[in-house]
Design an enzyme around this catalytic site. Sequence first.
Site, PDB file in Angstrom:
ATOM      1  N   HIS A 153       6.632 -10.694  18.882  1.00 43.63           N
ATOM      2  CA  HIS A 153       6.650 -11.749  17.848  1.00 43.63           C
ATOM      3  C   HIS A 153       5.271 -12.394  17.688  1.00 43.63           C
ATOM      4  CE1 HIS A 153      11.110 -11.624  18.211  1.00 43.63           C
ATOM      5  NE2 HIS A 153      10.831 -11.470  19.501  1.00 43.63           N
ATOM      6  N   SER A 274     -20.915 -11.242   4.595  1.00 42.91           N
ATOM      7  CA  SER A 274     -20.521 -11.937   3.371  1.00 42.91           C
ATOM      8  C   SER A 274     -21.775 -12.241   2.570  1.00 42.91           C
ATOM      9  CB  SER A 274     -19.800 -13.238   3.736  1.00 42.91           C
ATOM     10  OG  SER A 274     -19.862 -14.151   2.667  1.00 42.91           O
ATOM     11  N   LYS A 280     -20.497 -14.600   8.673  1.00 41.40           N
ATOM     12  CA  LYS A 280     -19.337 -13.706   8.644  1.00 41.40           C
ATOM     13  C   LYS A 280     -19.651 -12.294   9.129  1.00 41.40           C
ATOM     14  CE  LYS A 280     -15.697 -14.347   7.351  1.00 41.40           C
ATOM     15  NZ  LYS A 280     -15.153 -14.447   5.984  1.00 41.40           N
ATOM     16  N   ASN A 282     -17.081  -9.045   8.994  1.00 35.11           N
ATOM     17  CA  ASN A 282     -15.722  -8.748   8.544  1.00 35.11           C
ATOM     18  C   ASN A 282     -15.262  -7.337   8.935  1.00 35.11           C
ATOM     19  OD1 ASN A 282     -15.587 -11.284   7.269  1.00 35.11           O
ATOM     20  ND2 ASN A 282     -16.586 -10.455   5.442  1.00 35.11           N
ATOM     21  N   GLU A 287      -9.264  -3.355   7.351  1.00 33.56           N
ATOM     22  CA  GLU A 287      -8.524  -3.834   6.182  1.00 33.56           C
ATOM     23  C   GLU A 287      -8.321  -2.709   5.166  1.00 33.56           C
ATOM     24  OE1 GLU A 287     -10.003  -8.040   5.096  1.00 33.56           O
ATOM     25  OE2 GLU A 287     -11.462  -7.229   6.481  1.00 33.56           O
ATOM     26  N   TYR A 314      11.638  25.972 -11.910  1.00 35.62           N
ATOM     27  CA  TYR A 314      10.381  25.308 -12.237  1.00 35.62           C
ATOM     28  C   TYR A 314      10.560  24.384 -13.439  1.00 35.62           C
ATOM     29  CZ  TYR A 314       5.527  24.313 -13.327  1.00 35.62           C
ATOM     30  OH  TYR A 314       4.350  23.654 -13.556  1.00 35.62           O
ATOM     31  N   LYS A 322       0.374  17.709  -7.271  1.00 32.38           N
ATOM     32  CA  LYS A 322      -0.935  17.894  -6.660  1.00 32.38           C
ATOM     33  C   LYS A 322      -1.812  16.633  -6.563  1.00 32.38           C
ATOM     34  CE  LYS A 322      -0.958  21.760  -9.006  1.00 32.38           C
ATOM     35  NZ  LYS A 322       0.515  21.966  -8.937  1.00 32.38           N
TER      36      LYS A 322
HETATM   37  N1  ARG Z   1      -0.392  24.182 -13.530  1.00 32.11           N
HETATM   38  C1  ARG Z   1       0.957  24.506 -13.216  1.00 32.11           C
HETATM   39  C2  ARG Z   1       1.444  23.653 -12.035  1.00 32.11           C
HETATM   40  O1  ARG Z   1       0.644  23.132 -11.345  1.00 32.11           O
HETATM   41  C3  ARG Z   1       1.088  25.949 -12.849  1.00 32.11           C
HETATM   42  C4  ARG Z   1       2.448  26.530 -13.116  1.00 32.11           C
HETATM   43  C5  ARG Z   1       2.696  26.589 -14.557  1.00 32.11           C
HETATM   44  N2  ARG Z   1       3.934  27.212 -14.864  1.00 32.11           N
HETATM   45  C6  ARG Z   1       4.551  27.087 -16.063  1.00 32.11           C
HETATM   46  N3  ARG Z   1       5.680  27.675 -16.199  1.00 32.11           N
HETATM   47  N4  ARG Z   1       4.035  26.351 -17.016  1.00 32.11           N
HETATM   48  O2  ARG Z   1       2.615  23.502 -11.809  1.00 32.11           O
END
Ligand code: ARG
Length: 451
Positions: A153, A274, A280, A282, A287, A314, A322
């Site tokens: 605590h 600072s 200071k 820091n 952080e 898909y 990504k």
């Molecule tokens: N740039 C696409 C991705 O990252 C690749 C796959 C694309 N496939 C499709 N059926 N349009 O997912």
Amino acid sequence: MWKGRFSQDTSSLVQQFGESISYDWRLYPHDIAGSIAHARAQLVAGLLTAVEFGAIEAGLRAIEADIAAGRFEFKTSLEDIHMNIEAELTRRIGPAGAKLHTARSRNDQVATDTRLYCRAAIDGLFGAVAGLQHALLGRAQQYAATVIPGYTHLQRGQPVTAGHHFLAYVEMLERDKSRLADCRRRLNVCPLGSGALAGSTLNLDRHAIAAELGFDAITHNSMDAIADRDGIAELLFVISLCGVHLSRLSEDLILWCTAEFAFAALSDAHTTGSSLMPQKKNPDVCELTRGKTGRLVGNLMNLLIALKGLPLTYNRDLQEDKPPLFDSVDTLRMILAVNTEMIGAMELREDKCRAAAADPMLLATDLADYLVTQGVPFRHAHELVGQAVAESIRSGTPLDQLDLAAIDPAYGPGAKEVFSVERALAARSNPGSPSIANVRAEILKWQAVLT
Ligand code: ARG
């Protein structure tokens, strides 16, 4: 790439909206490795001549070298890394390049590339986590016998050593490494050959492709293989949890560097000043680690939310996997590097640690344990010591200087001897407890494990 069916060009707004080349260019070494393995399987299947395969392999290697050297011009009109590489290959080598995509889809291609990227990222992170463990182990060794209060605590609880505190983070990071290894094992399975979603009528040797790419196995359901982003989700979770561990370490260090605690000092090289207040110093690295951990958790949520409503197989939403993946890998890599350097250079202020650890209240539990050895049931002992604590606060007399026998005859003459931090720590000798001997043994164990 799909011009046969269409009579209009893609709108330039749609191109801008849909492109992923601005970030997925980073998959290029994996895309090229995947394409070479795929082409070799085409050669074996009699779909390419040796001359064609040679041209494809050499062409892809040349493109790889050009990208690595920054000489490759990526085109947004070609959407992603897969089409940029394939189009350039065909431009360079002609008809053989146009055969490469036989028995393959960008769907199994991107799934393969991403798994290869994750595998390499995991290997890099694993080493970086081990590096931070080493730095923490160094501090644990240096301060193995430095006593500090342990907190619950955020209130002083019982004495521990700084070595024990540092080793707690070594334990957390070991679990993170084990989660990375586990995640790697599950995702190191090859989806190539799953095609768009239903494999192909042209059957290539999937086992040979998987072996060439260093995968342990092949996937067994083309629809799952195309739709699956579990490995990315898992990796984002493991990264988030590692970030959370380091965010907690950051919070400890931020507290330790305050004038109020003053247990630790970070080096000038790992702190900032600072622009206004000259005094200071820091703890910005801590952080920022705490702050960036929010991004890591956000990236995990980002992917899980993208996945939760997707029908098989898909869907273009999957392209959104990504940016969070790359961001989390990059961010954790940086967090690990900078924290490793900072921990390597930090120092404890042992005088301040000693002063804080001398607080006799830290041994109130030990006093109750002592009463238990004198035959007092623990609940009653707890109450008696509670009364002594109240008397200490009321009278302003430190707990170790009270006339305990006057409070209760159960306190024998041995009660005074409880008030030795050295004894108190030495008595905490059960495995996992913070006696200095235990901490030193743990350090030796870790030194052998973390070679
Ligand atoms: N740039 C696409 C991705 O990252 C690749 C796959 C694309 N496939 C499709 N059926 N349009 O997912």
